[in-house]
Design a protein around this motif. Structure first.
Motif, mmCIF file in Angstrom:
data_model
loop_
_atom_site.group_PDB
_atom_site.id
_atom_site.type_symbol
_atom_site.label_atom_id
_atom_site.label_comp_id
_atom_site.label_asym_id
_atom_site.label_seq_id
_atom_site.Cartn_x
_atom_site.Cartn_y
_atom_site.Cartn_z
ATOM 1 N N ALA A 40 0.820 -1.215 0.000
ATOM 2 C CA ALA A 40 0.000 0.000 0.000
ATOM 3 C C ALA A 40 0.849 1.259 0.000
ATOM 4 O O ALA A 40 0.575 2.195 -0.733
ATOM 5 N N GLN A 41 1.897 1.277 0.811
ATOM 6 C CA GLN A 41 2.627 2.534 0.958
ATOM 7 C C GLN A 41 3.980 2.521 0.274
ATOM 8 O O GLN A 41 4.887 3.224 0.665
ATOM 9 N N THR A 42 4.113 1.676 -0.733
ATOM 10 C CA THR A 42 5.364 1.705 -1.490
ATOM 11 C C THR A 42 5.035 1.838 -2.972
ATOM 12 O O THR A 42 3.955 1.482 -3.418
ATOM 13 N N ALA A 43 5.969 2.371 -3.680
ATOM 14 C CA ALA A 43 5.840 2.497 -5.127
ATOM 15 C C ALA A 43 7.248 2.490 -5.698
ATOM 16 O O ALA A 43 8.229 2.625 -4.955
ATOM 17 N N THR A 44 7.369 2.280 -6.980
ATOM 18 C CA THR A 44 8.698 2.352 -7.611
ATOM 19 C C THR A 44 8.616 3.241 -8.846
ATOM 20 O O THR A 44 7.564 3.348 -9.471
ATOM 21 N N ILE A 45 9.739 3.837 -9.141
ATOM 22 C CA ILE A 45 9.860 4.527 -10.426
ATOM 23 C C ILE A 45 10.968 3.826 -11.193
ATOM 24 O O ILE A 45 12.069 3.584 -10.662
ATOM 25 N N ARG A 46 10.601 3.434 -12.413
ATOM 26 C CA ARG A 46 11.556 2.709 -13.248
ATOM 27 C C ARG A 46 12.041 3.676 -14.322
ATOM 28 O O ARG A 46 11.233 4.336 -14.976
ATOM 29 N N ILE A 47 13.358 3.794 -14.455
ATOM 30 C CA ILE A 47 13.885 4.737 -15.446
ATOM 31 C C ILE A 47 14.688 3.969 -16.490
ATOM 32 O O ILE A 47 15.694 3.328 -16.160
ATOM 33 N N VAL A 55 14.436 13.169 -11.757
ATOM 34 C CA VAL A 55 13.338 12.480 -11.065
ATOM 35 C C VAL A 55 13.440 12.691 -9.554
ATOM 36 O O VAL A 55 12.465 13.034 -8.886
ATOM 37 N N LEU A 56 14.648 12.524 -9.016
ATOM 38 C CA LEU A 56 14.819 12.696 -7.575
ATOM 39 C C LEU A 56 14.433 14.114 -7.166
ATOM 40 O O LEU A 56 13.834 14.327 -6.109
ATOM 41 N N ASP A 57 14.757 15.036 -8.015
ATOM 42 C CA ASP A 57 14.418 16.427 -7.748
ATOM 43 C C ASP A 57 12.901 16.626 -7.714
ATOM 44 O O ASP A 57 12.360 17.254 -6.801
ATOM 45 N N VAL A 58 12.226 16.049 -8.701
ATOM 46 C CA VAL A 58 10.768 16.136 -8.760
ATOM 47 C C VAL A 58 10.169 15.541 -7.495
ATOM 48 O O VAL A 58 9.272 16.107 -6.868
ATOM 49 N N LEU A 59 10.722 14.386 -7.095
ATOM 50 C CA LEU A 59 10.157 13.688 -5.949
ATOM 51 C C LEU A 59 10.309 14.499 -4.671
ATOM 52 O O LEU A 59 9.420 14.500 -3.824
ATOM 53 N N ARG A 60 11.432 15.154 -4.548
ATOM 54 C CA ARG A 60 11.672 15.948 -3.352
ATOM 55 C C ARG A 60 10.613 17.024 -3.172
ATOM 56 O O ARG A 60 10.259 17.389 -2.061
ATOM 57 N N THR A 61 10.073 17.494 -4.266
ATOM 58 C CA THR A 61 9.109 18.588 -4.181
ATOM 59 C C THR A 61 7.674 18.086 -4.298
ATOM 60 O O THR A 61 6.750 18.872 -4.413
ATOM 61 N N THR A 62 7.495 16.764 -4.269
ATOM 62 C CA THR A 62 6.126 16.237 -4.355
ATOM 63 C C THR A 62 5.613 15.932 -2.949
ATOM 64 O O THR A 62 6.238 15.154 -2.224
ATOM 65 N N GLY A 121 3.479 14.108 -0.085
ATOM 66 C CA GLY A 121 2.925 12.741 0.000
ATOM 67 C C GLY A 121 3.996 11.683 -0.125
ATOM 68 O O GLY A 121 3.715 10.500 0.003
ATOM 69 N N ILE A 122 5.248 12.091 -0.373
ATOM 70 C CA ILE A 122 6.324 11.101 -0.485
ATOM 71 C C ILE A 122 7.312 11.358 0.638
ATOM 72 O O ILE A 122 7.814 12.468 0.792
ATOM 73 N N THR A 123 7.527 10.335 1.481
ATOM 74 C CA THR A 123 8.387 10.553 2.632
ATOM 75 C C THR A 123 9.826 10.195 2.316
ATOM 76 O O THR A 123 10.739 10.716 2.942
ATOM 77 N N GLU A 124 10.042 9.286 1.369
ATOM 78 C CA GLU A 124 11.411 8.876 1.110
ATOM 79 C C GLU A 124 11.541 8.392 -0.322
ATOM 80 O O GLU A 124 10.655 7.718 -0.847
ATOM 81 N N ALA A 125 12.612 8.744 -0.952
ATOM 82 C CA ALA A 125 12.906 8.235 -2.286
ATOM 83 C C ALA A 125 14.332 7.740 -2.278
ATOM 84 O O ALA A 125 15.245 8.444 -1.845
ATOM 85 N N PRO A 127 21.589 -3.704 -20.471
ATOM 86 C CA PRO A 127 21.095 -2.345 -20.238
ATOM 87 C C PRO A 127 19.870 -2.386 -19.346
ATOM 88 O O PRO A 127 18.738 -2.395 -19.822
ATOM 89 N N LEU A 128 20.097 -2.414 -18.048
ATOM 90 C CA LEU A 128 18.968 -2.548 -17.130
ATOM 91 C C LEU A 128 18.380 -1.187 -16.781
ATOM 92 O O LEU A 128 19.126 -0.217 -16.644
ATOM 93 N N PRO A 129 17.056 -1.103 -16.615
ATOM 94 C CA PRO A 129 16.494 0.137 -16.099
ATOM 95 C C PRO A 129 16.911 0.300 -14.642
ATOM 96 O O PRO A 129 17.222 -0.682 -13.960
ATOM 97 N N ARG A 130 16.956 1.556 -14.142
ATOM 98 C CA ARG A 130 17.267 1.799 -12.757
ATOM 99 C C ARG A 130 15.973 1.971 -11.979
ATOM 100 O O ARG A 130 14.948 2.360 -12.521
ATOM 101 N N LEU A 131 16.027 1.635 -10.702
ATOM 102 C CA LEU A 131 14.810 1.669 -9.886
ATOM 103 C C LEU A 131 14.948 2.649 -8.733
ATOM 104 O O LEU A 131 16.010 2.727 -8.095
ATOM 105 N N ILE A 132 13.889 3.431 -8.492
ATOM 106 C CA ILE A 132 13.836 4.281 -7.307
ATOM 107 C C ILE A 132 12.698 3.768 -6.442
ATOM 108 O O ILE A 132 11.583 3.577 -6.927
ATOM 109 N N GLU A 133 13.009 3.503 -5.184
ATOM 110 C CA GLU A 133 11.979 2.990 -4.288
ATOM 111 C C GLU A 133 11.393 4.146 -3.496
ATOM 112 O O GLU A 133 12.127 4.929 -2.891
ATOM 113 N N LEU A 134 10.058 4.225 -3.498
ATOM 114 C CA LEU A 134 9.395 5.323 -2.804
ATOM 115 C C LEU A 134 8.676 4.807 -1.575
ATOM 116 O O LEU A 134 8.095 3.727 -1.602
ATOM 117 N N THR A 135 8.707 5.575 -0.510
ATOM 118 C CA THR A 135 7.822 5.311 0.619
ATOM 119 C C THR A 135 6.870 6.495 0.694
ATOM 120 O O THR A 135 7.312 7.645 0.682
#
Ligand code: ATP
Ligand code: MG
Lengths: 290, 223
Positions: free
Chosen positions: A54-61, A75-82, A84-88, A114-122
């Motif tokens: 419920a409280q996790t999401a990922t961003i795949r780049i 992306v990290l910059d965008v997340l910092r200013t969003t 509802g997101i406590t941690e990226a 060539p793997l996509p990179r993952l950002i884990e969100l809480t």
């Protein structure tokens, strides 16, 4: 001699119907433990899956190697200013490798793929404005895809709920079959003791006394059988290896913590069921004896 | 005690007896005779409600059998001693426990000494632990009579209680029934044994009923 001892005495102990009761109660107790385990695990899974996801999401780049670092920064910059997101947190390459290793084995040439990179969100309980986040991401970092897992979560939670229904239906069927077998066994026992019943009526015994004698012997067998079956099944569960780790969600079939106490309800419930079924049968059969 | 009013009984092949009206008073002593197959056992079964009459009514201790609940019938039987012609027992219990059954199965206390006295009176003291299937015909009849009298019943119904017994034992059991009768028990004995009836008449004021030709009649005093 107590009234109980007397009423035990007047019915001959033994005979096939007695074994029928003991055996079926044992089998039903055994099966009931499995159905109960299914119900408990399904409930646990539904709860676990929805809570964990419920409280996790990922961003795949995914982007060409030349642009990827830049997009990650955006992306990290965008997340910092969003809100509802406590941690990226950006997963390191080794971490990602370990995740894949669990599924694909250790021999992957990760560095050349060539793997996509993952950002884990809480996220906070309310979460971010998902629609807005998706729009901003597609505008500023076209290689980033936001995934809040609902796609996975919903069918999983639904499946777990269905499993629970299934388990409850199974428990109901087990109770029904046991009552039916006990009803048959009680009529068989009364029928094969026709002379006992006739003599007891002749000397003035009330139906209550005669029924009690039969019901007690049948309930006792049902209790013994159900206890044996339940304990046998519990021993099996106890002996199941604890797989844990990444297989936890699939391997978590069984009881844990306080839910170990639930199966202990099976023998008393089976006894009550046997008592009711045999009492009803006894009165029904006795009506035909003057 | 027992009241028959215009009773007819029919097992399906024509009436066994018709229009029987009879009153068995408390403290009375009756014999019931008649040819084999005349309906003596049937008559006794009507008295304790194993059978219901095809027509007419049978009352036991003031209540019509038809209107009695099952518990009322059980309560009435607790005051009736019954010796069945085929002496049915609980085959997995010993003689003593079978004899005590009318008390234990109705949860009434029974002094151990009463049981022992009764067993020795009917000559079964040394067979107290024997299982019914190992008893001789006469031993079964004695055990059945002991079981019937142990409750000190208001009414004793005995179907051929001495059929398998030697003369001496027959007399002994009859005296037991006479003794009960003196203490107030109404007694009805179905029997073929005219010697027994003659012997009884020397000790008690007994009436003889006879079933024959579908009728129940009080037999003449010429026995
Ligand atoms: N349950 C029954 N169903 C049908 N007929 C029966 C039943 N019981 C008895 N009869 C018949 O009713 C008749 C009377 O039987 P009952 O046993 O009353 O005779 P009885 O006078 O006691 O004879 P006995 O002196 O041989 O004991 C007999 O012809 C018997 O075959
Ligand atoms: Mg007869």
């Amino acid at each position: 001699m107590s009234a109980r001892a007397i009423s035990d005495l007047v019915v001959p102990q033994g005979g096939q119907s007695v074994w029928l009761v003991t055996l079926s109660a044992a089998a039903m107790g055994f099966l009931a433990v499995f159905a109960l385990a299914l119900a408990v695990s399904a409930a646990g899974l539904a709860r676990g899956w929805s809570a964990q996801l419920a409280q996790t999401a990922t961003i795949r780049i995914s982007a060409p190697p030349a642009e990827i670092e830049q997009q990650i920064a955006i992306v990290l910059d965008v997340l910092r200013t969003t809100p509802g997101i406590t941690e990226a947190r950006l997963l390191g390459e080794e971490e990602q490798g370990a995740l894949l290793e669990a599924w694909l084995g250790p021999d992957l040439p990760l560095d050349v793929l060539p793997l996509p990179r993952l950002i884990e969100l809480t996220e906070t309980a309310e979460g971010p404005d998902r629609q807005g986040l998706r729009l901003r991401l597609s505008a500023e970092a076209p290689g980033a895809v936001y995934d809040d897992h609902t796609r996975w979560r919903r069918p999983l939670v639904q499946a777990a709920a269905r499993m629970q229904v299934l388990a409850v239906v199974a428990l109901g069927l087990i109770g029904l079959v046991m009552s039916a077998v006990i009803t048959l066994a009680a009529s068989a026992s009364l029928a094969s003791n026709g002379q006992v019943v006739a003599v007891l009526r002749l000397v003035g015994a009330r139906d209550r006394f005669i029924a009690r004698a039969f019901v007690r012997s049948i309930s006792r067998r049902a209790f013994l059988g159900a206890t044996a079956g339940t304990l046998a099944a519990l021993a099996l569960f106890w002996a199941l290896p604890d797989l844990g780790g990444p297989l936890e969600p699939v391997a978590g079939f069984g009881f844990r913590g306080r839910s170990w106490l639930l199966p202990l309800l099976i023998p008393p419930l089976a006894t009550v069921l046997a008592w009711l079924a045999s009492l009803a049968t006894a009165y029904h059969v006795l009506r035909r004896v003057t | 005690m027992i009241l028959f009013q215009d009773v007819t009984h029919d097992y399906g092949g024509g009436p066994l007896f018709q229009g029987v009206s009879l009153k068995l008073e408390a403290g009375s002593f009756h014999f019931l005779t008649g040819p084999s197959g005349a309906g003596k056992s049937t008559f006794l079964k009507l008295c304790y409600g194993e059978l219901l009459p095809s027509s007419g009514s049978v009352s036991i201790m003031g209540t019509d059998l038809r209107t009695m609940s099952r518990d009322q019938l059980a309560a009435a039987r607790q005051r009736v001693g019954i010796v069945h012609q085929d002496c049915r027992f609980l085959d997995h219990l010993g003689v003593a426990q079978n004899v005590a059954l009318p008390m234990t199965a109705t949860e009434r206390p029974l002094p151990e000494s009463d049981l022992e006295d009764l067993l020795s009176w009917v000559g079964l003291a040394d067979r107290a632990a024997a299982l019914p299937p190992t008893l001789s015909g006469g031993e079964r009849q004695r055990a059945a009579l002991a079981r019937a009298v142990i409750v000190a019943p208001n009414l004793l119904l005995a179907d051929e209680p001495t059929g398998n017994l030697d003369w001496e034992m027959s007399q002994r059991l009859l005296l037991l029934m006479v003794e009960l009768n003196r203490m107030g028990t109404a007694v009805l004995i179905a029997t073929h044994d005219l010697n027994l009836i003659r012997f009884a008449k020397a000790h008690v004021n007994a009436r003889v009923l006879r079933i024959a030709g579908r009728k129940l009649a009080v037999a003449g005093s010429d026995l």
